[in-house]
Design a protein around this motif. Structure first.
Motif, short mmCIF file in Angstrom:
data_model
loop_
_atom_site.label_atom_id
_atom_site.label_comp_id
_atom_site.label_asym_id
_atom_site.label_seq_id
_atom_site.Cartn_x
_atom_site.Cartn_y
_atom_site.Cartn_z
N ARG A 418 5.41 -15.72 13.32
CA ARG A 418 4.32 -14.74 13.20
C ARG A 418 3.34 -15.19 12.11
N ASP A 419 2.13 -14.67 12.21
CA ASP A 419 1.11 -15.02 11.24
C ASP A 419 1.40 -14.34 9.89
N HIS A 420 1.01 -15.00 8.78
CA HIS A 420 1.34 -14.42 7.48
C HIS A 420 0.61 -13.10 7.22
N THR A 421 -0.56 -12.91 7.87
CA THR A 421 -1.26 -11.63 7.68
C THR A 421 -0.50 -10.49 8.36
N THR A 422 0.17 -10.81 9.46
CA THR A 422 1.02 -9.81 10.12
C THR A 422 2.15 -9.40 9.17
N VAL A 423 2.71 -10.40 8.50
CA VAL A 423 3.80 -10.13 7.56
C VAL A 423 3.31 -9.25 6.40
N MET A 424 2.15 -9.60 5.87
CA MET A 424 1.62 -8.82 4.76
C MET A 424 1.36 -7.38 5.19
N HIS A 425 0.83 -7.23 6.38
CA HIS A 425 0.55 -5.90 6.89
C HIS A 425 1.84 -5.07 7.01
N GLY A 426 2.88 -5.70 7.58
CA GLY A 426 4.15 -5.00 7.74
C GLY A 426 4.77 -4.64 6.40
N ARG A 427 4.73 -5.58 5.49
CA ARG A 427 5.32 -5.35 4.17
C ARG A 427 4.59 -4.20 3.45
N ASP A 428 3.25 -4.24 3.51
CA ASP A 428 2.47 -3.22 2.80
C ASP A 428 2.65 -1.84 3.42
N LYS A 429 2.88 -1.86 4.73
CA LYS A 429 3.09 -0.58 5.42
C LYS A 429 4.36 0.09 4.86
N ILE A 430 5.40 -0.70 4.71
CA ILE A 430 6.66 -0.13 4.16
C ILE A 430 6.46 0.27 2.70
N LYS A 431 5.74 -0.56 1.98
CA LYS A 431 5.48 -0.26 0.57
C LYS A 431 4.88 1.13 0.42
N LYS A 432 3.96 1.45 1.32
CA LYS A 432 3.33 2.76 1.31
C LYS A 432 4.31 3.83 1.75
N LEU A 433 5.03 3.52 2.83
CA LEU A 433 5.93 4.53 3.38
C LEU A 433 7.05 4.92 2.42
N VAL A 434 7.55 3.97 1.63
CA VAL A 434 8.67 4.33 0.76
C VAL A 434 8.28 5.39 -0.27
N THR A 435 7.00 5.51 -0.54
CA THR A 435 6.62 6.55 -1.50
C THR A 435 6.31 7.88 -0.81
N THR A 436 6.08 7.85 0.51
CA THR A 436 5.68 9.09 1.18
C THR A 436 6.70 9.59 2.19
N ASP A 437 7.47 8.68 2.76
CA ASP A 437 8.33 9.04 3.88
C ASP A 437 9.80 8.99 3.46
N ARG A 438 10.38 10.16 3.33
CA ARG A 438 11.76 10.22 2.83
C ARG A 438 12.75 9.49 3.75
N GLU A 439 12.47 9.50 5.03
CA GLU A 439 13.37 8.87 5.98
C GLU A 439 13.39 7.35 5.75
N VAL A 440 12.21 6.79 5.58
CA VAL A 440 12.12 5.35 5.33
C VAL A 440 12.77 5.02 3.98
N GLN A 441 12.53 5.90 3.03
CA GLN A 441 13.14 5.72 1.71
C GLN A 441 14.66 5.64 1.83
#
Ligand code: ADP
Ligand code: MG
Length: 455
Positions: A418-441
């Motif tokens: 996969r492209d590295h920008t796809t990876v960055m996008h996925g990683r940042d998405k989780i980074k955001k979710l861990v602070t807002t989404d208790r389930e992901v946390q």
């Protein structure tokens, strides 16, 4: 108090200086804060008392000046009650030092003056810098070069034991070393709250304002405790504005960013956000090793590098606990007079290495995530974009990047090209979710726990 005032009438004729002094201090002690008492009165003595003229001797010119400026009325009132007559109070400095040294006292009172104590143990020099705290450290450096001008306020946040107070005191100590005449006021938010409550009770708001608003640098530790204290927040708001207007440096620490402090006035939140906010995270493996090395050095002991690494691997925790473990180890080694072999250390540390994530192989992460979500590895790394594969993939990207610290290009490669920008996008998405989404946390915590205990 009343007992004193009814009996002292007849005593006044006979009460000697020593006796008077004892009663005087007892009474004063009950009327002011312990810190104030210690700073101003504890070493103050009655030199003489003749015909209502009382001469106090103080250990320094600075204390003399402060007593005169801030406590004269109280002293007079107490004395008049004790002696049942009008008194005239004077002060002398009873200090064997030369005149020059006394003058120095006046200009070096910064810490006493505010009853704050900057523990000199915490400096910027002995603060170990690593990936988890380098941004905060750089901000601290900028602040000491240009106090009040570069970043005001500096807001440092992070979990417990990660070095917030250390860094803040390091800033204070460094500035003080460069500008010893500057008044540095270090206070916990609890202390500020107590001072505020006390000032209201004793109708001494003027003193409180003088104390905090005259600071050249104000360091407020653990501001999250302001939560829900409206009066304190209001007082602090005005203190803050006045100091900021004068370009007096303000440094604040908190266990969380301003927006997450519950019941904190919006105007304070926006003030805090108006400066520079930096966070300190849990130290990564290399930083833990460096902290252990530094703490050994401070104690004048040498442990082999391998031992430091082993401790760092087993104690994947904050700096405070890490130091605690080290002390425990050094004590056992010394008491039993045994060498710090791997077996010895392991038996003292008594557990498996935790969160040794950075040393895991990405395949171990893949395997665990596939097991956790019941998906096949070839689907995880394959091209299909089904919904049930997206979250596991993003979590992989996050853990490989954040915990295993793999470069994003490499992560893209092992995840099926996969492209590295796809990876960055996925990683940042989780980074955001861990602070807002208790389930992901919750998922992330579970996955990491499994990774550290079962692999
Ligand atoms: P916090 O205020 O974030 O709870 P402290 O500043 O009290 O944490 O730090 C806890 C202990 O860990 C202190 O003894 C401190 O000296 C030490 N410590 C924390 N971070 C570092 C660091 N980067 N370098 C050296 N010692 C550190
Ligand atoms: Mg602290």
């Amino acid at each position: 108090m009343d007992i004193l005032s009814t009996t002292c009438g007849e005593q006044s004729r006979t009460m000697d200086s020593q006796n008077l002094q004892r009663k005087f201090l007892e009474t004063i002690k009950n009327q002011i804060s312990h810190a104030n008492y210690r700073a101003w009165f504890a070493q103050t003595k009655i030199e003489s008392q003749v015909n209502g003229k009382i001469i106090f001797s103080t250990p320094s010119a600075f204390i003399k000046e402060t007593l005169k400026a801030r406590h004269l009325q109280l002293i007079q009132e107490v004395m008049e009650k004790l002696l049942s007559k009008k008194v005239h109070v004077e002060f002398v400095v009873n200090n064997p030092k030369s005149g020059e040294e006394i003058k120095e006292d006046i200009f070096q009172p910064t810490l006493v003056q505010t009853n704050s104590y900057l523990n000199p143990k915490y400096t910027l020099e002995n603060f170990v810098v690593g990936q988890s705290n380098n941004v905060a450290y750089a901000a601290a450096q900028a602040v000491v070069i240009n106090p009040g001008l570069s970043y005001n306020p500096l807001f440092i946040y992070g979990g417990t034991g990660v070095g917030k107070t250390h860094l803040m005191l390091g800033i204070g100590n460094t500035i003080l070393r460069k500008k010893p005449h500057l008044k540095v006021n270090y206070s916990s938010s609890e202390k500020f709250t107590n001072d505020y409550v006390e000032a209201i009770q004793n109708r001494k708001m003027g003193d409180l304002r003088k104390k905090y608003r005259s600071a050249g640098i104000l360091l407020i530790d653990d501001i999250q405790f302001f939560s829900g204290r409206d009066g304190t927040q209001e007082e602090f708001f005005h203190t803050f504005n006045e100091l900021q207007a004068k370009n007096s440096q303000i440094v604040i620490t908190s266990d969380r960013p301003p927006v997450e402090i519950y019941k904190l006035a919006d105007r304070l939140k926006s003030r805090f956000q108006g400066g520079l906010m930096v966070d300190i995270q849990l130290p990564d493996f290399d930083t833990r090793v460096a902290i252990l090395r530094a703490k050994c050095q401070e104690r004048g002991v040498v442990l082999p590098e391998d031992s430091l690494k082993l401790i760092a691997a087993y104690a994947a925790t904050n700096a405070r606990e890490l130091e605690g473990k080290l002390i425990q180890i050094l004590q056992v080694i010394k008491a039993k007079n045994i060498p710090p072999t791997e077996d010895t250390l392991k038996s003292i540390l008594g557990q498996k290495p935790q969160a040794f994530l950075s040393s895991l192989h990405y395949k171990q992460v893949f395997a665990l995530i596939c097991q956790y979500f019941a998906v096949k590895e070839k689907d995880l790394t394959g091209p299909r974009r089904q919904q049930e594969l997206v979250l596991p993939r993003h979590l992989c990207m996050y853990i490989l990047s954040e915990d295993l610290q793999m470069p994003v290009e490499k992560i893209g490669e092992v995840l099926g090209g996969r492209d590295h920008t796809t990876v960055m996008h996925g990683r940042d998405k989780i980074k955001k979710l861990v602070t807002t989404d208790r389930e992901v946390q919750r998922m992330l915590i579970e996955i990491k726990n499994k990774l550290t205990t079962t692999t």
